[in-house]
Structures are given as structure tokens and as C-alpha cells.
Design a protein around this motif. Structure first.
Motif, PDB file in Angstrom:
ATOM      1  N   UNK A 177       0.741  -1.183   0.040  1.00 44.28           N
ATOM      2  CA  UNK A 177      -0.051   0.021  -0.083  1.00 44.28           C
ATOM      3  C   UNK A 177       0.843   1.402  -0.062  1.00 44.28           C
ATOM      4  N   UNK A 178       2.233   1.196  -0.230  1.00 48.15           N
ATOM      5  CA  UNK A 178       3.125   2.402  -0.028  1.00 48.15           C
ATOM      6  C   UNK A 178       2.710   3.434  -1.204  1.00 48.15           C
ATOM      7  N   UNK A 179       1.930   3.122  -2.416  1.00 50.40           N
ATOM      8  CA  UNK A 179       1.446   4.121  -3.437  1.00 50.40           C
ATOM      9  C   UNK A 179       0.178   4.712  -2.696  1.00 50.40           C
ATOM     10  N   UNK A 180      -0.612   4.233  -1.983  1.00 53.24           N
ATOM     11  CA  UNK A 180      -1.691   4.600  -1.615  1.00 53.24           C
ATOM     12  C   UNK A 180      -1.470   5.695  -0.560  1.00 53.24           C
ATOM     13  N   UNK A 181      -0.378   5.517   0.176  1.00 54.36           N
ATOM     14  CA  UNK A 181       0.062   6.517   1.362  1.00 54.36           C
ATOM     15  C   UNK A 181       0.266   7.915   0.584  1.00 54.36           C
ATOM     16  N   UNK A 182       1.128   7.645  -0.333  1.00 55.74           N
ATOM     17  CA  UNK A 182       1.614   8.757  -1.167  1.00 55.74           C
ATOM     18  C   UNK A 182       0.328   9.560  -1.909  1.00 55.74           C
ATOM     19  N   UNK A 183      -0.516   8.761  -2.488  1.00 57.86           N
ATOM     20  CA  UNK A 183      -1.493   9.493  -2.969  1.00 57.86           C
ATOM     21  C   UNK A 183      -2.526  10.198  -2.020  1.00 57.86           C
ATOM     22  N   UNK A 184      -2.925   9.689  -0.964  1.00 58.94           N
ATOM     23  CA  UNK A 184      -3.670  10.116  -0.028  1.00 58.94           C
ATOM     24  C   UNK A 184      -2.989  11.440   0.670  1.00 58.94           C
ATOM     25  N   UNK A 185      -1.752  11.431   0.862  1.00 61.57           N
ATOM     26  CA  UNK A 185      -0.851  12.499   1.569  1.00 61.57           C
ATOM     27  C   UNK A 185      -1.041  13.703   0.475  1.00 61.57           C
ATOM     28  N   UNK A 186      -0.874  13.652  -0.920  1.00 58.72           N
ATOM     29  CA  UNK A 186      -0.899  14.564  -1.627  1.00 58.72           C
ATOM     30  C   UNK A 186      -2.377  14.946  -1.726  1.00 58.72           C
ATOM     31  N   UNK A 187      -3.380  14.124  -1.778  1.00 58.38           N
ATOM     32  CA  UNK A 187      -4.637  14.661  -1.956  1.00 58.38           C
ATOM     33  C   UNK A 187      -5.020  15.498  -0.744  1.00 58.38           C
ATOM     34  N   UNK A 188      -4.869  15.100   0.488  1.00 57.18           N
ATOM     35  CA  UNK A 188      -5.312  15.682   1.486  1.00 57.18           C
ATOM     36  C   UNK A 188      -4.406  16.557   2.235  1.00 57.18           C
ATOM     37  N   UNK A 189      -3.197  16.707   2.048  1.00 59.95           N
ATOM     38  CA  UNK A 189      -1.968  17.657   2.759  1.00 59.95           C
ATOM     39  C   UNK A 189      -1.878  17.012   4.073  1.00 59.95           C
ATOM     40  N   UNK A 190      -2.200  15.805   4.479  1.00 60.35           N
ATOM     41  CA  UNK A 190      -1.789  15.230   5.681  1.00 60.35           C
ATOM     42  C   UNK A 190      -0.411  14.454   5.521  1.00 60.35           C
ATOM     43  N   UNK A 191       0.163  14.452   6.642  1.00 58.30           N
ATOM     44  CA  UNK A 191       1.635  13.761   6.687  1.00 58.30           C
ATOM     45  C   UNK A 191       1.366  12.195   7.065  1.00 58.30           C
ATOM     46  N   UNK A 192       0.176  11.866   7.529  1.00 56.10           N
ATOM     47  CA  UNK A 192      -0.545  10.500   7.678  1.00 56.10           C
ATOM     48  C   UNK A 192       0.710   9.919   8.562  1.00 56.10           C
ATOM     49  N   UNK A 193       1.177  10.400   9.606  1.00 58.17           N
ATOM     50  CA  UNK A 193       2.089   9.940  10.752  1.00 58.17           C
ATOM     51  C   UNK A 193       1.526   8.795  11.450  1.00 58.17           C
ATOM     52  N   UNK A 194       0.287   8.615  11.309  1.00 61.42           N
ATOM     53  CA  UNK A 194      -0.444   7.443  12.120  1.00 61.42           C
ATOM     54  C   UNK A 194      -0.294   6.274  11.275  1.00 61.42           C
ATOM     55  N   UNK A 195      -0.065   6.333   9.825  1.00 57.93           N
ATOM     56  CA  UNK A 195       0.028   5.452   8.983  1.00 57.93           C
ATOM     57  C   UNK A 195       0.994   4.438   8.912  1.00 57.93           C
TER      58      UNK A 195
END
Length: 281
Positions: free
Chosen positions: A262-280
Motif C-alpha cells: 500500500x505504499x503508493x496509496x499513502x503517497x496518493x492520500x498524502x498529496x490529496x489531503x495535505x496530511x503527513x499520515x504520521x499514524x499510517x
């Protein structure tokens, strides 16, 4: 002359991302109809079975001064759902909730046991060997049709982990997105979670209950299932059936496999939302 029927918002998913908890809190807002139905599944499972008038009837009793909407997690995953929603409600606000896809997949695994879709003895490592069980965490491919059908400003992607850090801020942003006047309203009992995984003494009883709900929903009896849930009887039965046995945990090897997948999904969602997704993961 009667106003044409319209909904103000539609939640599209994703499954196992807190949609039940979110929706039950959202409809507490005094500017939002508290009888809004959840899991109608019209634009996914029932579109060819019912006329549009049937969908409209699910909102019976709504005051036109209040916001109308629904949340069906199947909409994100069904081909054609985005275009169908746009055809009927081109100005609707679209809400999607995503979470760490590793945790989402594990939650789906526990839910599959609860539904009786897999044996209780199935390990998580066995579960994820089937790539069909991984696809629902691939948010990119499922959100693309909605961004192709609706303007970006009509779509809100909520990252569950960020939302949980500050409920007041999270709901304020949603209320602003929906155009509510009172954006500082905080739902009562917002910290009480819904549909959390549990161990059961008699798993077959939970299997029967969940399969019954699923059968009713797929047959279009959404309002009936909501009435049953609101009696409190299903929750009482679950509490009586709960076991003290601890739930399984994600094994390190499976976590590593899924984190890579799922590494690509993390990059996609981070770019989409501006979140750093630190909890992922």
C-alpha cells in the motif's frame, strides 16, 4: 409547485473506516435531518431493482429546511456508482473516509470472521494471500471516478486518524463543507465508538445476525434494519454474547507485506489531503 427531490451530501466509503460512527454523529447536527438513512446502497446494488421514486421514499418525513444525505460504503467500490450519483445529484457534496489501509484490511479480516465469510480459524496471513481481500484499501482507483464526475471542491476526503485527533476541528470542517451555519456544534457522545471488533462466545449467532442485516439491506429494507438497530436489541444480544478472549493482532510479516503493497496509496492520500499520515504504517 413541489421542489424537485435532491440530496445535499452522499458518503461513499470506505468500508471499515468509521462510517457508522461518523454518520450517527453527523446527523445529530440540528441543521441535518436526523432520519437520514444509512446504507441504502441504491446507486450500487439496487439501482436496477428500484425506480428513483423508491430512493426518494427513503427520505420520507424530511423537513426541506434540513440537509438530506446518506452514507453507503459500497458506492466507492461499484463501477458506475459515481456517474449514477452525478446524473441525479450533480451538486451533491461527496464525503469519503479513508484510514491506514493496513489497519483497514485487518479490520476487514475481523469483520469477515464476524460475517461468517471466512472460518474463525483463518489466520490474517492466510487472509491477505487472496488479493481480492486487499483491493478495498486501494483508494486511488476507487476515488478516481468521483474526481472525474464531480468538481474537486465538492469532494471531501477525511483521514480517520487525523479526524480522531481533534473531533471539534474535524466536524467543524465537515459542517463548513456542507454549508451549515453552526459549525461549532459537537455531537453528544462523540467519543463513543460504533461497530468495534469483539470476540464472541458463540460466533455462529453473530454470523446469523450480520447475514440477516446484509440480506435485508440488499433486498432494499434499509429503513427496517435501522428501526431494528435503534431498538437496542441487537446491541444487547451482542453484549450478552461477548467473550473475554483477546482479539488476534497483526503479525509482523503481514504488516511488512501490506506496508509495501500500500505504499503508493499513502503517497496518493498524502498529496490529496495535505496530511503527513504520521499514524499510517
Amino acid at each position: 409547485m413541489a421542489k424537485p427531490f435532491n440530496v445535499d451530501f452522499i458518503g461513499i466509503g470506505s468500508g471499515k473506516c468509521g462510517s457508522t460512527w461518523f454518520f450517527e454523529n453527523l446527523v445529530q447536527h440540528p441543521e441535518i435531518f436526523d432520519g437520514n438513512p444509512k446504507e441504502i446502497n441504491y446507486f450500487s446494488d439496487l439501482y436496477d431493482q428500484h425506480e428513483f421514486a423508491w430512493y426518494e421514499s427513503q427520505f420520507k418525513g424530511c423537513d426541506d429546511r434540513l440537509l438530506k444525505g446518506e452514507f453507503s460504503v459500497t458506492y466507492m467500490y461499484r463501477p458506475g456508482a459515481a456517474e449514477r450519483i452525478r446524473r441525479h445529484f450533480p451538486e451533491a457534496r461527496i464525503i469519503a473516509i479513508v484510514r491506514d489501509p493496513v489497519q483497514r484490511t485487518f479490520s476487514d479480516y475481523l469483520h469477515a470472521i464476524r460475517k461468517g465469510d471466512i472460518a474463525g480459524s483463518t489466520s490474517f496471513a492466510e487472509f491477505i494471500r487472496n488479493e481480492e481481500h486487499l483491493k478495498f484499501g486501494c483508494y486511488t482507483q476507487y476515488l478516481e471516478p468521483f474526481f472525474a464526475s464531480f468538481p474537486k471542491e465538492q469532494i471531501k476526503i477525511i483521514v480517520l486518524e487525523d479526524f480522531n485527533k481533534d473531533y471539534a476541528r474535524g466536524f467543524r470542517e465537515v459542517y463548513e463543507f456542507l454549508g451549515c451555519q453552526d459549525v461549532d456544534f459537537l455531537p453528544e457522545g462523540v467519543e463513543q465508538r460504533r461497530n468495534q471488533a469483539r470476540s464472541y462466545r458463540f460466533l455462529f449467532l453473530e454470523n446469523i445476525m450480520v447475514r440477516t442485516y446484509r440480506m435485508l439491506a440488499k433486498s432494499g429494507y434499509t429503513r427496517l434494519t435501522e428501526v431494528i438497530k435503534r431498538t437496542g436489541a441487537p446491541e444487547l444480544l451482542r453484549r450478552l454474547n461477548v467473550s473475554s478472549k483477546p482479539l488476534p493482532k497483526i503479525d509482523p510479516d503481514s504488516r511488512e507485506v501490506l506496508s509495501s503493497y500500500y505504499s503508493g496509496e499513502k503517497k496518493f492520500v498524502a498529496e490529496l489531503t495535505g496530511s503527513n499520515l504520521s499514524a499510517w504504517q
